[in-house]
Design a protein around this motif. Structure first.
Motif, PDB file in Angstrom:
ATOM      1  N   LYS A  25       7.110 -15.058 -23.222  1.00  0.00           N
ATOM      2  CA  LYS A  25       7.322 -13.623 -23.349  1.00  0.00           C
ATOM      3  C   LYS A  25       8.155 -13.045 -22.224  1.00  0.00           C
ATOM      4  CE  LYS A  25       3.327 -12.733 -26.141  1.00  0.00           C
ATOM      5  NZ  LYS A  25       3.059 -14.113 -26.542  1.00  0.00           N
ATOM      6  N   GLY A  26       8.402 -13.800 -21.192  1.00  0.00           N
ATOM      7  CA  GLY A  26       9.186 -13.307 -20.077  1.00  0.00           C
ATOM      8  C   GLY A  26       8.680 -13.883 -18.780  1.00  0.00           C
ATOM      9  N   GLU A  27       8.999 -13.210 -17.693  1.00  0.00           N
ATOM     10  CA  GLU A  27       8.610 -13.738 -16.395  1.00  0.00           C
ATOM     11  C   GLU A  27       7.127 -13.496 -16.157  1.00  0.00           C
ATOM     12  OE1 GLU A  27      10.793 -12.322 -12.976  1.00  0.00           O
ATOM     13  OE2 GLU A  27       8.976 -12.439 -11.778  1.00  0.00           O
ATOM     14  N   LEU A  28       6.369 -14.565 -16.094  1.00  0.00           N
ATOM     15  CA  LEU A  28       4.948 -14.446 -15.780  1.00  0.00           C
ATOM     16  C   LEU A  28       4.758 -14.869 -14.337  1.00  0.00           C
ATOM     17  CD1 LEU A  28       1.994 -14.033 -16.682  1.00  0.00           C
ATOM     18  CD2 LEU A  28       1.959 -16.421 -17.283  1.00  0.00           C
ATOM     19  N   GLY A  29       4.270 -13.968 -13.521  1.00  0.00           N
ATOM     20  CA  GLY A  29       4.121 -14.277 -12.100  1.00  0.00           C
ATOM     21  C   GLY A  29       2.692 -14.112 -11.643  1.00  0.00           C
ATOM     22  N   PHE A  30       2.320 -14.914 -10.683  1.00  0.00           N
ATOM     23  CA  PHE A  30       1.014 -14.761 -10.049  1.00  0.00           C
ATOM     24  C   PHE A  30       1.242 -14.566  -8.553  1.00  0.00           C
ATOM     25  CE2 PHE A  30      -0.425 -16.445 -13.979  1.00  0.00           C
ATOM     26  CZ  PHE A  30      -1.732 -16.028 -14.114  1.00  0.00           C
ATOM     27  N   TYR A  31       0.653 -13.517  -8.018  1.00  0.00           N
ATOM     28  CA  TYR A  31       0.788 -13.233  -6.599  1.00  0.00           C
ATOM     29  C   TYR A  31      -0.584 -13.430  -5.980  1.00  0.00           C
ATOM     30  CZ  TYR A  31       1.528 -10.423  -2.371  1.00  0.00           C
ATOM     31  OH  TYR A  31       1.608  -9.979  -1.084  1.00  0.00           O
ATOM     32  N   LEU A  32      -0.693 -14.399  -5.096  1.00  0.00           N
ATOM     33  CA  LEU A  32      -1.995 -14.744  -4.533  1.00  0.00           C
ATOM     34  C   LEU A  32      -1.988 -14.496  -3.038  1.00  0.00           C
ATOM     35  CD1 LEU A  32      -2.506 -18.201  -6.237  1.00  0.00           C
ATOM     36  CD2 LEU A  32      -3.561 -16.067  -6.917  1.00  0.00           C
ATOM     37  N   ILE A  33      -3.077 -13.936  -2.530  1.00  0.00           N
ATOM     38  CA  ILE A  33      -3.263 -13.835  -1.092  1.00  0.00           C
ATOM     39  C   ILE A  33      -4.526 -14.593  -0.755  1.00  0.00           C
ATOM     40  CG2 ILE A  33      -3.659 -12.317   0.867  1.00  0.00           C
ATOM     41  CD1 ILE A  33      -2.119 -10.211  -0.465  1.00  0.00           C
ATOM     42  N   SER A  34      -4.399 -15.512   0.182  1.00  0.00           N
ATOM     43  CA  SER A  34      -5.565 -16.269   0.617  1.00  0.00           C
ATOM     44  C   SER A  34      -5.957 -15.795   2.004  1.00  0.00           C
ATOM     45  CB  SER A  34      -5.209 -17.755   0.656  1.00  0.00           C
ATOM     46  OG  SER A  34      -6.146 -18.440   1.450  1.00  0.00           O
ATOM     47  N   ASP A  35      -7.282 -15.669   2.235  1.00  0.00           N
ATOM     48  CA  ASP A  35      -7.725 -15.363   3.594  1.00  0.00           C
ATOM     49  C   ASP A  35      -8.436 -16.574   4.179  1.00  0.00           C
ATOM     50  OD1 ASP A  35      -9.867 -15.236   1.941  1.00  0.00           O
ATOM     51  OD2 ASP A  35     -10.694 -13.382   2.728  1.00  0.00           O
ATOM     52  N   ASN A  73     -12.288 -18.233  -2.216  1.00  0.00           N
ATOM     53  CA  ASN A  73     -11.890 -17.304  -3.280  1.00  0.00           C
ATOM     54  C   ASN A  73     -10.582 -16.635  -2.890  1.00  0.00           C
ATOM     55  OD1 ASN A  73     -14.479 -17.915  -3.952  1.00  0.00           O
ATOM     56  ND2 ASN A  73     -15.189 -15.819  -4.133  1.00  0.00           N
ATOM     57  N   PRO A  74      -9.730 -16.342  -3.870  1.00  0.00           N
ATOM     58  CA  PRO A  74      -8.517 -15.600  -3.517  1.00  0.00           C
ATOM     59  C   PRO A  74      -8.858 -14.182  -3.029  1.00  0.00           C
ATOM     60  CG  PRO A  74      -8.641 -15.942  -5.885  1.00  0.00           C
ATOM     61  CD  PRO A  74      -9.756 -16.713  -5.286  1.00  0.00           C
ATOM     62  N   TYR A  75      -8.166 -13.728  -1.986  1.00  0.00           N
ATOM     63  CA  TYR A  75      -8.407 -12.367  -1.504  1.00  0.00           C
ATOM     64  C   TYR A  75      -7.792 -11.370  -2.468  1.00  0.00           C
ATOM     65  CZ  TYR A  75      -8.591  -8.283   1.511  1.00  0.00           C
ATOM     66  OH  TYR A  75      -8.857  -7.041   2.001  1.00  0.00           O
ATOM     67  N   ARG A  76      -6.616 -11.693  -2.952  1.00  0.00           N
ATOM     68  CA  ARG A  76      -5.964 -10.831  -3.932  1.00  0.00           C
ATOM     69  C   ARG A  76      -5.326 -11.735  -4.959  1.00  0.00           C
ATOM     70  NH1 ARG A  76      -4.927  -7.702  -7.275  1.00  0.00           N
ATOM     71  NH2 ARG A  76      -3.365  -6.059  -7.336  1.00  0.00           N
ATOM     72  N   PHE A  77      -5.469 -11.347  -6.199  1.00  0.00           N
ATOM     73  CA  PHE A  77      -4.989 -12.145  -7.319  1.00  0.00           C
ATOM     74  C   PHE A  77      -4.291 -11.184  -8.255  1.00  0.00           C
ATOM     75  CE2 PHE A  77      -5.564 -13.718 -11.587  1.00  0.00           C
ATOM     76  CZ  PHE A  77      -5.507 -15.092 -11.506  1.00  0.00           C
ATOM     77  N   ARG A  78      -2.978 -11.276  -8.301  1.00  0.00           N
ATOM     78  CA  ARG A  78      -2.244 -10.312  -9.101  1.00  0.00           C
ATOM     79  C   ARG A  78      -1.482 -11.039 -10.196  1.00  0.00           C
ATOM     80  NH1 ARG A  78      -0.144  -5.717 -11.482  1.00  0.00           N
ATOM     81  NH2 ARG A  78       2.090  -5.919 -11.635  1.00  0.00           N
ATOM     82  N   VAL A  79      -1.525 -10.489 -11.386  1.00  0.00           N
ATOM     83  CA  VAL A  79      -0.756 -11.049 -12.489  1.00  0.00           C
ATOM     84  C   VAL A  79       0.392 -10.108 -12.770  1.00  0.00           C
ATOM     85  CG1 VAL A  79      -0.880 -11.943 -14.810  1.00  0.00           C
ATOM     86  CG2 VAL A  79      -2.944 -11.779 -13.464  1.00  0.00           C
ATOM     87  N   ARG A  80       1.592 -10.645 -12.860  1.00  0.00           N
ATOM     88  CA  ARG A  80       2.710  -9.820 -13.295  1.00  0.00           C
ATOM     89  C   ARG A  80       2.887 -10.079 -14.785  1.00  0.00           C
ATOM     90  NH1 ARG A  80       7.628  -9.473 -15.667  1.00  0.00           N
ATOM     91  NH2 ARG A  80       9.149  -8.189 -14.618  1.00  0.00           N
TER      92      ARG A  80
END
Lengths: 210, 205, 386
Positions: free
Chosen positions: C327-337, C341-348
């Protein structure tokens, strides 16, 4: 084109802006550029139209919540205790966080480069949560900024239509904040255990049931 | 000519319609539930607990280590560990789950419990006709409902179960060999020195 | 310079002065409308048949995927990604695995890379096949093309079931490789499906490509200019139909995509017909990639031996990983501390961002056109609302 070069190019062209490179120590090595919110829009429009890297495509926009976190570091300090010099551990407490952050992943479709990661920080997490909106520059930020407003509570000045995106109108809190408390709308969970069981019991005793 | 495209499409439809009488590729459906497609071997839906031997209570491989409960993403597993040890299928005393519930209305069939289990005790079932009239209790499977024999497991996933059985047999043989070796060493040590030294020391050799 | 378009359209007459003027009719399309592909709602204002305002309303399927992921460990997030775009779970797995691999610097073994390409391209085939089926359904072909498309999709889903155990919620990839190796006979079976697929494409093209009704309904409808497509962040077939030559398989060459020769089809007009054709052409290119991958797949391990799946704790830092999902650009933005567990988990989500231009495409068109324009965007609400 590396981030240092982009930084110096922006500094030469946008007077007065404060930039800081936020290093990324993980193997991904995707370093980012912290922009002060007063000059952010000028910097962004320079990156889109004027810079050598024409970042015409804003891929990902997201928010991060950094609540206040106390970090204590131990340092050995020489101190004179009862007339004798001794090594004493001194604990220095520093506070980090206490702001919301918006992160933009910018790419250049024309030159096939990227990502250049821009970050902006709000002053605190409660009332000074305004940041400039990039939607007038990249329309792809439209829904994503609305989502950040909805889930994190950053107010984007200059956004043409800043409404909640995923939660409904009239919802009060911001669910993606780290200190968000779930509402007590507990019903029935057959295999409830640990934390869930505790909350289910609380709910049931509040209702006078069971 | 106007309408040419439509005619072309209609020819295609006709080919599919008549083709469906002769060609299996054009008619892929079967009349469920009278007719069923053969089971695909890797299929998974909800977990089961494997037991060895004939007695499901004694033979459960599960030792209530709680790893799957912690790893389960939607938290649908609930285990109560026993306070005592009972002999398992091989006669070795082990902890056992006093209670083992899986709520299949929450389970999302992700197979992570199977991946993390170090004892090959939890595997995926293929039974999918599970509808019930009871929304909560009927979908909360307890230990007895979950327990399935190793033969059943071998029947639904032959390749996988064969590999698991071979690995387990290998492990058991190794453990037995070790025990036998230890016993022999002990006997030899006892024969060599009439006043026996503390037994533990020789066993370590 | 801003390409933000003005989103108001002049009414045919002014209702304050003209007593015979038509009044605006506010219609709520969805969330139960059959053409909305799920629970999507549009607040539409109509002047007669014409659309003068269209505001999408989201959130009916919102479950806060990102918040759930913050309470899971890195492995536990994987099955949840299946449920984003539930038609293409494998590419979701891939994007997430790629993001974690970027974050932790994990290398993927050869065979696993090939298996990823094979399953990923099969996913693209079945996604595009079902999409063009749905699009025809939206146009009123009452089922026939949709059934043909689903018949082909079914064969690919059977392959997924034989490999991963599930037809749609595959949960197949792991950071550092794939979960299971292909069972005996799977590759031969896949080869058969791939070889038969061009025949389906030929049939589907002769079924509808030159159909006069289809052309009248789709050509010139829902046009997006190249500049708007770039500015609005459109990706995938949506952007390429508008002539934006941006395919992450070429641009980033993630995985091993630089080893395959394939072309990127581009549209000229950016209308619904172009989007339909782009998908047909992309399927042909996918078949080409699959043929090359099936020819070259080596044997070997499928998991990086150094990666610990359980108790995985990457170093503190962040990473953005993106792939070309169907469907297009699928991105995952992860921040680890540094914790498990991931600190931030973002789906584009590509579907959500491709909807940015929905109003621009629909303004001034008829109500019936909204349905096919929305159909041509290719949305899945599991991903839009997350």
């Amino acid at each position: 084109m590396n981030l240092e070069a982009i930084k110096s190019e922006i500094e030469a062209n946008v007077p007065g802006c404060q930039l800081e490179i936020i290093p990324n120590t993980s193997p991904s090595a995707q370093h980012s550029l912290l922009v002060d919110s007063a000059h952010a829009l000028t910097v962004a429009s320079f990156l889109r139209d004027g810079a050598t890297v024409r970042l015409d495509y804003c891929s990902n926009v997201t928010g991060i919540d950094w609540p206040v976190k106390e970090v204590s570091t131990k340092t050995k300090v020489k101190k004179i205790v009862d007339g004798v010099e001794k090594d004493v551990d001194e604990v220095v407490k520093t506070q980090t966080g206490g702001y919301l952050e918006a992160v933009y992943h910018l790419y250049s479709m024309e030159q096939r480069q990227g990502p250049v990661i821009l970050r902006m920080r709000t002053e605190d997490r409660t009332d000074r949560v305004h940041l400039p909106s990039f939607t007038p520059l990249w329309r792809s930020a439209d829904f994503q900024e609305r989502e950040i407003f909805d889930l994190f509570g950053i107010i984007f000045d200059g956004h043409p239509d800043l409404r909640r995106l995923l939660m409904w109108e009239g919802f009060v809190d911001h669910p993606m904040r780290r200190d968000y408390v779930d509402p007590d709308d507990y019903e029935y969970e057959p295999t409830a255990h640990d934390e869930v069981l505790k909350r289910a019991r609380e709910h049931q005793s509040a209702e006078g049931g069971l | 000519m106007l309408g040419q495209g439509i005619l072309k499409g209609l020819i295609e439809t006709a080919r599919n319609f008549f083709g469906s009488y002769v060609n299996k590729d054009r008619l892929t459906t079967v009349q469920f539930p009278e007719e069923r497609l053969p089971q695909i071997e890797a299929t998974r839906d909800f977990p089961l607990l494997v037991y060895d031997g004939t007695d499901w209570q004694q033979g459960l491989r599960c030792v209530a280590c709680l790893i799957c409960e912690k790893a389960c993403p939607p938290q649908c597993i609930f285990i109560e560990k026993s306070t005592d040890k009972k002999p398992d299928a091989t006669g070795k005393p082990q902890f056992y789950p006093a209670r083992f519930d899986i709520d299949i209305s929450v389970c999302m069939s992700c197979q992570i419990c199977v991946e993390v289990c170090p004892f090959d005790a939890i595997k995926m079932d293929v039974e999918f006709e599970l509808s019930t009239t009871d929304r909560f209790g009927g979908l909360l499977l307890d230990k007895q409902q979950l327990a399935k024999s190793n033969e059943y497991y071998n029947r639904i996933h032959p390749t996988e179960a064969g590999a698991v059985d071979a690995a387990l047999a290998d492990e058991r043989a190794k453990a037995e060999a070790k025990l036998r070796q230890a016993a022999e060493a002990k006997a030899a040590a006892a024969a060599a020195t009439p006043p026996p030294p503390p037994a533990e020391k020789t066993v370590i050799q | 310079m801003s390409v933000l378009t003005e989103t108001t359209v002049a009414l045919s007459s002014d209702p304050t002065t003209d007593p015979n003027a038509s009044q605006l009719l506010e219609v709520s399309m969805g969330p139960q409308h059959p053409s909305t592909h799920g629970v999507f709602r549009m607040d539409v204002a109509l002047d007669g048949e014409q659309v003068v305002k269209l505001k999408p309303v989201f959130g009916y399927l919102h479950r806060n995927h990102e918040k759930i992921a913050e309470s899971q460990n890195y492995l536990g997030c994987m099955p949840y990604t299946d449920r984003l775009d539930y038609i293409c779970s494998i590419t979701n797995n891939w994007a997430y695995a790629l993001a974690v691999e970027t974050l932790a610097g994990i290398k993927v073994p050869e065979r696993a890379e090939y298996l990823r390409v094979i399953t990923g391209e099969l996913t693209r085939l079945q996604n595009h096949a079902s999409l063009i089926g749905f699009l025809m359904q939206d146009m009123g072909t009452s089922g026939t093309p949709l059934m043909y498309a689903f018949r082909e999709r079914e064969k690919i889903l059977d392959l997924f079931e034989a490999l991963t155990g599930a037809r749609m919620m595959c949960n197949y990839m792991r950071f550092g490789g794939c979960r299971v190796d292909a069972p005996a006979g799977w590759l031969q079976q896949t080869q058969k499906v791939i070889d038969a697929f061009p025949k389906f494409l030929d049939e589907f093209e002769s079924l509808l490509r030159t159909n006069e009704i289809l052309m009248a309904r789709t050509q010139g409808v829902g046009r997006v200019s190249r500049e708007l497509a770039i500015n609005a962040g459109l990706t995938g077939p949506m952007a390429r139909a508008s002539g934006v030559n941006y395919d992450l398989r070429k641009v980033d060459s993630y995985g091993i995509y630089d080893r395959f020769s394939f072309r990127v089809p581009l549209g000229e007009f950016g209308d619904v017909y172009d989007r339909y054709m782009i998908r047909l052409l992309e399927m042909r290119e996918s078949v080409e990639i699959l043929k090359q991958a099936m020819r070259d797949i080596p044997s070997g391990p499928i998991m990086d031996p150094g990666t610990k799946i359980r108790g995985f704790r990457p170093k503190a830092g962040e990473a953005y990983g993106r792939i070309e999902a169907p469907k297009g650009e699928l991105g995952f933005y992860l921040i680890s501390d540094g914790t498990g567990n991931p600190y931030r988990f973002r789906v584009r989500p590509p579907s959500l961002i491709n909807l940015t231009v929905l109003e621009d495409m629909c303004l001034g068109r008829n109500v019936a056109d909204i349905v096919i324009i929305l159909g041509s965007v290719d949305i899945v609400l599991g991903e839009v609302d997350r």
